[in-house]
Scaffold this motif. Structure first.
Motif, PDB file in Angstrom:
ATOM      1  N   LYS A  52       0.847  -1.194   0.000  1.00 41.31           N
ATOM      2  CA  LYS A  52       0.000   0.000   0.000  1.00 41.31           C
ATOM      3  C   LYS A  52       0.879   1.239   0.000  1.00 41.31           C
ATOM      4  O   LYS A  52       1.797   1.362   0.806  1.00 41.31           O
ATOM      5  CB  LYS A  52      -0.898   0.047   1.233  1.00 41.31           C
ATOM      6  CG  LYS A  52      -2.022  -0.912   1.209  1.00 41.31           C
ATOM      7  CD  LYS A  52      -2.906  -0.735   2.428  1.00 41.31           C
ATOM      8  CE  LYS A  52      -3.972  -1.801   2.438  1.00 41.31           C
ATOM      9  NZ  LYS A  52      -4.756  -1.782   3.667  1.00 41.31           N
ATOM     10  N   ILE A  53       0.579   2.129  -0.909  1.00 36.79           N
ATOM     11  CA  ILE A  53       1.244   3.425  -0.970  1.00 36.79           C
ATOM     12  C   ILE A  53       0.229   4.444  -0.470  1.00 36.79           C
ATOM     13  O   ILE A  53      -0.844   4.594  -1.061  1.00 36.79           O
ATOM     14  CB  ILE A  53       1.650   3.780  -2.411  1.00 36.79           C
ATOM     15  CG1 ILE A  53       2.620   2.737  -2.968  1.00 36.79           C
ATOM     16  CG2 ILE A  53       2.250   5.180  -2.475  1.00 36.79           C
ATOM     17  CD1 ILE A  53       2.838   2.840  -4.458  1.00 36.79           C
ATOM     18  N   CYS A  54       0.549   5.101   0.613  1.00 37.72           N
ATOM     19  CA  CYS A  54      -0.292   6.171   1.132  1.00 37.72           C
ATOM     20  C   CYS A  54       0.452   7.477   0.859  1.00 37.72           C
ATOM     21  O   CYS A  54       1.544   7.685   1.400  1.00 37.72           O
ATOM     22  CB  CYS A  54      -0.537   6.003   2.624  1.00 37.72           C
ATOM     23  SG  CYS A  54      -1.251   4.414   3.058  1.00 37.72           S
ATOM     24  N   TYR A  55      -0.112   8.303   0.008  1.00 32.22           N
ATOM     25  CA  TYR A  55       0.566   9.538  -0.380  1.00 32.22           C
ATOM     26  C   TYR A  55      -0.407  10.708  -0.294  1.00 32.22           C
ATOM     27  O   TYR A  55      -1.402  10.743  -1.003  1.00 32.22           O
ATOM     28  CB  TYR A  55       1.141   9.431  -1.793  1.00 32.22           C
ATOM     29  CG  TYR A  55       1.933  10.641  -2.204  1.00 32.22           C
ATOM     30  CD1 TYR A  55       3.121  10.960  -1.544  1.00 32.22           C
ATOM     31  CD2 TYR A  55       1.499  11.471  -3.212  1.00 32.22           C
ATOM     32  CE1 TYR A  55       3.849  12.074  -1.892  1.00 32.22           C
ATOM     33  CE2 TYR A  55       2.226  12.587  -3.570  1.00 32.22           C
ATOM     34  CZ  TYR A  55       3.403  12.888  -2.902  1.00 32.22           C
ATOM     35  OH  TYR A  55       4.112  14.011  -3.256  1.00 32.22           O
ATOM     36  N   LYS A  56      -0.103  11.605   0.625  1.00 35.65           N
ATOM     37  CA  LYS A  56      -0.910  12.812   0.830  1.00 35.65           C
ATOM     38  C   LYS A  56      -2.388  12.487   0.981  1.00 35.65           C
ATOM     39  O   LYS A  56      -3.255  13.088   0.366  1.00 35.65           O
ATOM     40  CB  LYS A  56      -0.665  13.815  -0.292  1.00 35.65           C
ATOM     41  CG  LYS A  56       0.772  14.320  -0.303  1.00 35.65           C
ATOM     42  CD  LYS A  56       0.967  15.437  -1.275  1.00 35.65           C
ATOM     43  CE  LYS A  56       2.408  15.941  -1.172  1.00 35.65           C
ATOM     44  NZ  LYS A  56       2.673  17.036  -2.069  1.00 35.65           N
ATOM     45  N   GLY A  57      -2.662  11.468   1.817  1.00 32.19           N
ATOM     46  CA  GLY A  57      -4.036  11.093   2.111  1.00 32.19           C
ATOM     47  C   GLY A  57      -4.701  10.211   1.068  1.00 32.19           C
ATOM     48  O   GLY A  57      -5.856   9.829   1.232  1.00 32.19           O
ATOM     49  N   LYS A  58      -4.009   9.861   0.006  1.00 34.14           N
ATOM     50  CA  LYS A  58      -4.540   8.988  -1.046  1.00 34.14           C
ATOM     51  C   LYS A  58      -3.891   7.616  -0.904  1.00 34.14           C
ATOM     52  O   LYS A  58      -2.723   7.523  -0.532  1.00 34.14           O
ATOM     53  CB  LYS A  58      -4.254   9.540  -2.446  1.00 34.14           C
ATOM     54  CG  LYS A  58      -4.655  10.979  -2.654  1.00 34.14           C
ATOM     55  CD  LYS A  58      -6.161  11.149  -2.584  1.00 34.14           C
ATOM     56  CE  LYS A  58      -6.505  12.616  -2.657  1.00 34.14           C
ATOM     57  NZ  LYS A  58      -7.544  12.967  -3.529  1.00 34.14           N
ATOM     58  N   ILE A  59      -4.630   6.563  -1.217  1.00 30.95           N
ATOM     59  CA  ILE A  59      -4.101   5.210  -1.073  1.00 30.95           C
ATOM     60  C   ILE A  59      -4.138   4.487  -2.415  1.00 30.95           C
ATOM     61  O   ILE A  59      -5.173   4.443  -3.073  1.00 30.95           O
ATOM     62  CB  ILE A  59      -4.903   4.404  -0.035  1.00 30.95           C
ATOM     63  CG1 ILE A  59      -4.819   5.074   1.342  1.00 30.95           C
ATOM     64  CG2 ILE A  59      -4.385   2.958   0.040  1.00 30.95           C
ATOM     65  CD1 ILE A  59      -5.722   4.451   2.383  1.00 30.95           C
ATOM     66  N   ILE A  60      -2.990   3.931  -2.788  1.00 36.77           N
ATOM     67  CA  ILE A  60      -2.854   3.093  -3.976  1.00 36.77           C
ATOM     68  C   ILE A  60      -2.428   1.714  -3.475  1.00 36.77           C
ATOM     69  O   ILE A  60      -1.484   1.603  -2.683  1.00 36.77           O
ATOM     70  CB  ILE A  60      -1.773   3.638  -4.944  1.00 36.77           C
ATOM     71  CG1 ILE A  60      -2.039   5.085  -5.325  1.00 36.77           C
ATOM     72  CG2 ILE A  60      -1.646   2.732  -6.162  1.00 36.77           C
ATOM     73  CD1 ILE A  60      -3.306   5.320  -6.090  1.00 36.77           C
ATOM     74  N   VAL A  61      -3.108   0.681  -3.919  1.00 36.88           N
ATOM     75  CA  VAL A  61      -2.808  -0.675  -3.473  1.00 36.88           C
ATOM     76  C   VAL A  61      -2.296  -1.489  -4.655  1.00 36.88           C
ATOM     77  O   VAL A  61      -2.921  -1.511  -5.715  1.00 36.88           O
ATOM     78  CB  VAL A  61      -4.072  -1.359  -2.886  1.00 36.88           C
ATOM     79  CG1 VAL A  61      -3.758  -2.783  -2.456  1.00 36.88           C
ATOM     80  CG2 VAL A  61      -4.630  -0.547  -1.727  1.00 36.88           C
ATOM     81  N   LEU A  62      -1.149  -2.137  -4.453  1.00 41.39           N
ATOM     82  CA  LEU A  62      -0.612  -3.098  -5.422  1.00 41.39           C
ATOM     83  C   LEU A  62      -0.810  -4.475  -4.810  1.00 41.39           C
ATOM     84  O   LEU A  62      -0.359  -4.725  -3.695  1.00 41.39           O
ATOM     85  CB  LEU A  62       0.880  -2.882  -5.659  1.00 41.39           C
ATOM     86  CG  LEU A  62       1.327  -1.518  -6.141  1.00 41.39           C
ATOM     87  CD1 LEU A  62       2.843  -1.447  -6.155  1.00 41.39           C
ATOM     88  CD2 LEU A  62       0.769  -1.233  -7.496  1.00 41.39           C
ATOM     89  N   GLU A  63      -1.493  -5.345  -5.529  1.00 44.22           N
ATOM     90  CA  GLU A  63      -1.702  -6.688  -5.021  1.00 44.22           C
ATOM     91  C   GLU A  63      -1.138  -7.685  -6.022  1.00 44.22           C
ATOM     92  O   GLU A  63      -1.428  -7.607  -7.212  1.00 44.22           O
ATOM     93  CB  GLU A  63      -3.184  -6.947  -4.786  1.00 44.22           C
ATOM     94  CG  GLU A  63      -3.426  -8.217  -4.023  1.00 44.22           C
ATOM     95  CD  GLU A  63      -4.837  -8.305  -3.464  1.00 44.22           C
ATOM     96  OE1 GLU A  63      -5.159  -9.365  -2.926  1.00 44.22           O
ATOM     97  OE2 GLU A  63      -5.603  -7.333  -3.578  1.00 44.22           O
ATOM     98  N   LYS A  64      -0.308  -8.601  -5.527  1.00 41.14           N
ATOM     99  CA  LYS A  64       0.342  -9.584  -6.388  1.00 41.14           C
ATOM    100  C   LYS A  64      -0.529 -10.827  -6.471  1.00 41.14           C
ATOM    101  O   LYS A  64      -1.029 -11.309  -5.472  1.00 41.14           O
ATOM    102  CB  LYS A  64       1.709  -9.964  -5.836  1.00 41.14           C
ATOM    103  CG  LYS A  64       2.448 -10.897  -6.771  1.00 41.14           C
ATOM    104  CD  LYS A  64       3.883 -10.935  -6.436  1.00 41.14           C
ATOM    105  CE  LYS A  64       4.671 -11.769  -7.399  1.00 41.14           C
ATOM    106  NZ  LYS A  64       4.012 -12.860  -8.036  1.00 41.14           N
TER     107      LYS A  64
END
Length: 103
Positions: A52-64
């Motif tokens: 999970k990348i949490c950047y400036k209150g936004k969340i991007i999830v990479l799932e393998k």
């Protein structure tokens, strides 16, 4: 923390020195298939399940999934400027993940 994940975090800290580690800045959370996160001694990057990348209150999830198949999801709408920054972060993340010999 395993070698490649550690190197990734170090590079992100270097690139985002004012933002890394702050909730309103940049944080990275990793979980393996045994539900250990990167702070757990049993964490194994070779069986990474989610990042999970949490950047400036936004969340991007990479799932393998299998082999080299990844799903990328965002939990929020991204503005153009945020998207450019997320792409730069993803570039660093994927550079280090590509060095892992997943099992």
């Amino acid at each position: 923390m395993n070698e490649n994940i550690k190197n990734m975090v170090e590079e992100l800290k270097e690139k985002y020195p004012d933002d890394y580690g702050h909730f309103e800045g940049l944080t990275i959370d990793t979980i393996d298939r045994k539900d250990c996160d990167d702070t757990d001694d049993k964490f194994n990057e070779k069986i990474l399940r989610e990042l999970k990348i949490c950047y400036k209150g936004k969340i991007i999830v990479l799932e393998k999934y299998y082999n080299d198949d990844w799903e990328i999801r965002d939990k929020h709408f991204l503005k153009t400027k945020e998207f450019r920054e997320i792409v730069e972060i993803l570039s660093i993340v994927m550079k280090h993940l590509s060095k892992i010999e997943f099992i």
